[in-house]
Write an enzyme that holds these catalytic residues in place. Structure first.
Site, PDB file in Angstrom:
ATOM      1  N   SER A   1      40.782  43.323  38.426  1.00 14.47           N
ATOM      2  CA  SER A   1      42.061  42.973  38.296  1.00 14.47           C
ATOM      3  C   SER A   1      42.943  43.881  38.768  1.00 14.47           C
ATOM      4  O   SER A   1      42.651  45.078  39.163  1.00 14.47           O
ATOM      5  CB  SER A   1      42.177  43.522  36.433  1.00 14.47           C
ATOM      6  OG  SER A   1      43.548  43.858  36.233  1.00 14.47           O
TER       7      SER A   1
ATOM      8  N   LYS B   1      38.080  46.501  34.909  1.00 11.27           N
ATOM      9  CA  LYS B   1      37.704  45.002  34.876  1.00 11.27           C
ATOM     10  C   LYS B   1      36.745  44.330  35.842  1.00 11.27           C
ATOM     11  O   LYS B   1      36.837  44.921  36.988  1.00 11.27           O
ATOM     12  CB  LYS B   1      39.241  44.127  35.003  1.00 11.27           C
ATOM     13  CG  LYS B   1      39.884  44.305  33.638  1.00 11.27           C
ATOM     14  CD  LYS B   1      39.358  43.646  32.416  1.00 11.27           C
ATOM     15  CE  LYS B   1      40.077  42.492  31.921  1.00 11.27           C
ATOM     16  NZ  LYS B   1      39.740  41.391  31.419  1.00 11.27           N
TER      17      LYS B   1
ATOM     18  N   GLU C   1      34.422  30.770  35.520  1.00 10.50           N
ATOM     19  CA  GLU C   1      35.482  30.346  34.755  1.00 10.50           C
ATOM     20  C   GLU C   1      36.162  29.274  35.654  1.00 10.50           C
ATOM     21  O   GLU C   1      36.623  28.229  35.127  1.00 10.50           O
ATOM     22  CB  GLU C   1      36.522  31.424  34.661  1.00 10.50           C
ATOM     23  CG  GLU C   1      36.422  32.438  33.620  1.00 10.50           C
ATOM     24  CD  GLU C   1      37.316  33.714  33.338  1.00 10.50           C
ATOM     25  OE1 GLU C   1      38.460  33.426  33.848  1.00 10.50           O
ATOM     26  OE2 GLU C   1      36.701  34.643  32.916  1.00 10.50           O
TER      27      GLU C   1
END
Ligand code: ARG
Length: 463
Positions: free
Chosen positions: A277, A283, A290
């Site tokens: 991130s 993160k 996804e």
């Protein structure tokens, strides 16, 4: 603006119309197939006495040189041509003169484009199949290594009964195996040659369609010339099979995203397949999973789009059909990319076996086995179900699990319980005893893996 059909027209095509109509920006993708089809066509024309041997040789030489020059970058496929067919023909005439003008004898762009697209997609069906096979091979390795990696099996995303990682992955193995069978089916159905159908009604030249079909590796020629130029069923079938592949990938991705979450921690996606991130330093996101899940939508979209394009078309060719290309190419590229990346991600993913086993132990996944224990000791199943239900309530109240209760506590709920209940509800027993065909018991799984290996050794493409 280079057009093949200027003769009947007295005015130049409007520039916007020209651009709207042109397909070169995307059908240049099959320049190879266009040339391959043209070579087969002229070989047949010469055999039938429609072209002389010199004309045939000169055309083939010209076509081959065009292909070479496109490949080595000296000839660029530019927008000044309406489509790939015009590009090849114009360049051929440039190179060999009048003989080049005979290439299109007994042919229309309608059967030509039908052939090109079929040749292109036929090869792609095999490529998608090869990627699926690679994925299946890697899934099978994961299965072999995880016959006793326990994890909870879920229904309603609630823990249900214990299974193994081998078994869970094996479910996807079956899905991707069926996907391959669909491709095989499509391949055999599509493998007929439309060339020689002309614009729609065949031709008066004595073409040998069987010969052209065999030169291009088809089972035979298509049997109705109107259908030949207007059939796009094979693309719809291919898009449908690819949509199903994406649906399967997407389900698996969804599970991986859940398993990779902080709450589950069943797996850790390799750094090479995760992203970070820009703001939150901690993160590590499952972006690939996804994206594969997300890209499923565009493949479904391609299927819906072509179904809709085709639904109102009168026979035979209509320009609407030009819309089959971009979306099919995009779907093929998407599926191939997703299969390759998914395979890489799964192969490098780390399974946290202890956490998975721990999770399988908690959540009463052995409740059915506890009920089965009572049944084996003479209690009718419905009564056993009720007794274990009470036992579960008791455990929830005490914040414990069935296997951690003392024999006194168990006996207080049913006197039938004896010391051997502990073995009966252990994770190992719960899984090992499930030996019905297709169940997770390692002995059964070994048998299934043996069968899958035999299946993977078969090569339908070599037929
Ligand atoms: N670009 C056209 C297509 O993709 C080729 C066929 C053109 N035929 C015609 N009659 N305009 O469908």
């Amino acid at each position: 603006m280079a057009q093949l059909w200027g003769g009947r027209f007295t005015k130049e095509t409007d520039k916007l119309v020209y651009n709207f109509n042109a397909s070169i920006s995307f059908d240049k993708k099959f320049y190879k197939q266009d040339i391959e089809g043209s070579i087969a066509h002229v070989v047949m024309l010469e055999k039938q006495g429609i072209l002389t041997a010199e004309e045939k040789d000169s055309i083939i030489k010209g076509l081959t040189s065009i292909r070479e020059d496109v490949e080595n970058g000296t000839l660029e496929i530019t927008d000044e041509y309406e489509d790939i067919h015009s590009f090849v023909e114009a360049n051929l005439i440039d190179r060999i003169g009048d003989a080049g003008k005979k290439l299109h004898t007994g042919r229309s762009r309608n059967d030509q484009v039908a052939l090109d697209m079929r040749l292109y997609t036929r090869a792609e069906v095999l490529e998608v199949d090869a990627l699926l096979k690679e994925l299946l091979t890697d899934l099978l390795s994961i299965m072999e290594e995880n016959l006793e990696t326990y994890m909870p099996g879920f229904t309603h995303l609630q823990k249900a009964q214990p299974v193994t990682l081998a078994h869970h992955v094996g479910a996807y193995f079956e899905m991707f195996k069926r996907d391959r069978l669909r491709l095989k089916d499509i391949y055999f159905r599509m493998n007929y040659c439309p060339l020689g159908a002309g614009a729609l009604a065949g031709t008066t030249y004595p073409l040998d369609r069987n010969y052209t079909a065999s030169l291009l590796g088809f089972e035979g020629p298509t049997l109705n010339s109107m259908d030949s130029v207007s059939d796009r069923d094979y693309l719809i079938e291919f898009l449908s099979a690819m949509s199903t592949i994406m649906m399967h990938l997407s389900r698996f991705c969804e599970e991986i995203i859940i398993w990779n979450s902080n709450e589950y921690r069943f797996v850790e996606i390799d750094d090479a397949y995760s992203t970070g991130s820009s703001i939150m330093p901690q993160k590590k996101n499952p972006d690939i999973a996804e994206l594969v899940r997300g890209k499923t939508g565009r493949v479904y979209g391609a299927l819906m789009s072509l179904l809709t394009t085709m639904k109102g078309l009168p026979l035979a060719y209509n320009k609407d059909m030009q819309e089959d290309k971009e979306l099919t190419f995009d779907a093929i590229d998407t599926v191939k990319g997703c299969l390759a990346l998914f395979d890489g991600m799964v192969k490098t993913m780390k399974f946290n076996k202890d956490i998975m086993a721990e999770s399988a132990m908690n959540g009463f996944t052995n409740a059915t086995d506890a009920a089965d224990y009572l049944v084996n000791h003479g209690v009718p199943f419905r009564d056993a179900h009720g007794i274990i239900g009470k036992l579960v309530l008791y455990c929830i109240d005490k914040q414990t699990s069935i296997d951690k209760l003392s024999l006194e506590e168990l006996k207080a709920i049913s006197p039938v319980f004896e010391e051997d209940i502990y073995d009966a509800v252990s994770l190992k027993t719960c899984v090992e005893k499930r030996l019905t065909m297709g169940a997770p018991g390692p002995e059964m799984m070994k048998e299934v893996i043996r069968m899958e290996k035999e299946y993977l050794a078969e090569e339908w493409q070599d037929k």
